[in-house]
Design an enzyme around this catalytic site. Structure first.
Site, mmCIF file in Angstrom:
data_model
loop_
_atom_site.group_PDB
_atom_site.id
_atom_site.type_symbol
_atom_site.label_atom_id
_atom_site.label_comp_id
_atom_site.label_asym_id
_atom_site.label_seq_id
_atom_site.Cartn_x
_atom_site.Cartn_y
_atom_site.Cartn_z
ATOM 1 C CG HIS A 111 -1.944 0.994 1.320
ATOM 2 N ND1 HIS A 111 -1.691 2.309 1.625
ATOM 3 C CD2 HIS A 111 -3.295 0.905 1.145
ATOM 4 C CE1 HIS A 111 -2.831 2.991 1.637
ATOM 5 N NE2 HIS A 111 -3.813 2.160 1.344
ATOM 6 C CE LYS A 150 -7.437 -0.090 6.407
ATOM 7 N NZ LYS A 150 -8.305 0.128 5.241
ATOM 8 C CG ASP A 173 0.237 -2.090 6.328
ATOM 9 O OD1 ASP A 173 -0.677 -2.143 7.171
ATOM 10 O OD2 ASP A 173 0.090 -1.614 5.185
ATOM 11 C CD GLN A 200 -6.746 -4.529 4.426
ATOM 12 O OE1 GLN A 200 -7.695 -5.250 4.707
ATOM 13 N NE2 GLN A 200 -6.892 -3.280 4.058
ATOM 14 C CB CYS A 254 -3.625 3.168 -1.743
ATOM 15 S SG CYS A 254 -4.816 4.499 -1.478
#
Length: 406
Positions: free
Chosen positions: A119, A222, A196, A199, A360
């Protein structure tokens, strides 16, 4: 999992005269009553600033804010609340590491290793850090299905590799990357790894000590929490050596006219009035997710993704990107001769919300040799009926554009 759908008030509505089918949770998840009510209760009953006041409302707000920090610590199994920094989200957390850690510790000749599937929030900060320090950017090679071969990765990580930054789960491909194995490799060479988790943390149990990551960033919105709140986890020894990048109230210990000193961790990184309502809402979100069980959520999301892949493969002219197996709850695809924005527009007319664009991740789009894709992403409130509605909607896309251009 159908019983949890009723916890999300936004799902009980019609869009364009059709029952809403929300398939955009990778962009942001919906919020259950429990989270909405926790935020509302704060504003209605004990709205106050934290840490400063000794009055009853201030004490209750501080307890709620710091109680949420402890919930986050437990949720990801950090060693101490000193390692939990509240931020505005994943982007802010990654930028904090890139500015405070990377720009201070990297130099010319050092290497930063990324994947081409990142991303932009986990790509641009490292580009800027490399420009500021003279470090070199390198990239892992992806396999044709968007996975990462750990044996090939070994050849990329060298003694010059000072930092690896990678998403735990790709927001486009649904790939689950081998972050624990990568952490071992980079630590053998004396570097650090930044993950990261935007997700992954909402969809599976993430244990920072088991992975042995140095930094982990993720967002509340999220994971059924509020917008505007996120978390940076960092190993205490690393955070102790880092300087804050925002200065002002809350983060100071002592201020003179010409010199100042900072509070201890974690507060030295939380300048200004913090995101109090967001943190309290995030704590309520963690309570909600834990009441279901992260293992249950992960199994549900994986099964639903597998079912979606199976059903979407039946749509003629549809191409799915990423691994067909071992993916989390999203499927990214294109339909021959139909722009993904047009796909999303027709689906919206059917009450189905999906994402369309480059997500993104423009370098990844070029790697896929496309300009954009459509993405359906799932969470604990989705079920097989939602997938069936998606397939029906995609058939209408084909019929519509077949009639227009046929």
């Amino acid at each position: 999992m159908n019983r949890f759908k009723q916890d999300f008030p936004i799902l009980d509505q019609q869009v364009n005269g059709k029952s809403l089918v929300y398939l955009d949770s990778s962009a942001t998840s919906q919020k259950p009553f429990q989270v909405i009510e926790a935020v509302e209760e704060y504003y209605k009953q004990y709205n106050s600033n934290v840490h400063r006041g000794v009055h009853t409302l201030g004490t209750k707000a501080t307890d709620g804010y710091e109680g949420a920090r402890e919930k986050v610590r437990r949720f990801i199994n950090a060693a101490s609340t000193k390692e939990i920094i509240f931020t505005r989200g994943t982007t802010t957390a990654l930028n904090l590491v890139a500015i405070s850690y990377a720009r201070t510790n990297l130099k010319e000749g050092d290497e930063i290793v990324l994947s081409p599937s990142e991303h932009h929030s986990n790509l641009i900060p490292w580009q800027q850090a490399a420009k500021a320090t003279g470090a070199t950017l390198k990239y892992f090679e992806l396999e044709p299905d968007g996975t990462l071969d750990i044996e090939k990765a070994k050849a990329v990580i060298t003694p010059n590799t000072k930092l690896v930054a990678i998403a735990h789960v790709s927001n486009v491909l649904g790939t689950v990357f081998p972050v624990k194995e990568l952490a071992q490799l980079v630590h053998q060479q004396g570097g650090v790894i930044v993950i990261d988790g935007a997700q992954s943390v909402p969809h599976m149990k993430v244990d920072v000590r088991e992975i042995d990551c140095d930094f982990l960033a993720f967002s509340g919105h999220k994971m059924v929490g509020p917008t505007g709140i996120g978390v940076l986890y960092g190993k205490e020894a690393l955070l102790e050596k880092m300087e804050p990048i925002e200065f002002g109230g809350e983060m100071i210990d002592h201020v003179d006219l010409y010199e100042s000193t900072w509070k201890e961790l974690p507060w030295k990184f939380e300048g200004g009035t913090p995101i109090i309502a967001g943190a309290i809402g995030l704590g309520a979100a963690i309570d909600y997710l834990e009441s279901i069980g992260m293992d249950t959520i992960e199994e549900h999301d994986r099964q639903l993704a597998a079912y979606a892949v199976e059903e979407l493969q039946k749509v003629e002219g549809l191409e799915i990107y990423g691994p067909l197996k071992n993916r989390t709850g999203l499927v990214t695809f294109n339909i021959d001769n139909v722009h993904p924005h047009d796909v999303a527009t027709v689906l919206d007319a059917e009450g189905i919300a999906v994402r369309a664009g480059h997500h993104c991740a423009q370098p990844l789009m070029r790697w896929l040799n496309v300009t954009a894709t459509a993405r359906a992403s799932f969470y604990l409130y989705n079920d097989e009926e939602d997938i069936q509605q998606l397939v029906k909607g995609l058939q209408k896309v084909k019929e519509y554009f077949g009639n227009v251009f046929g």
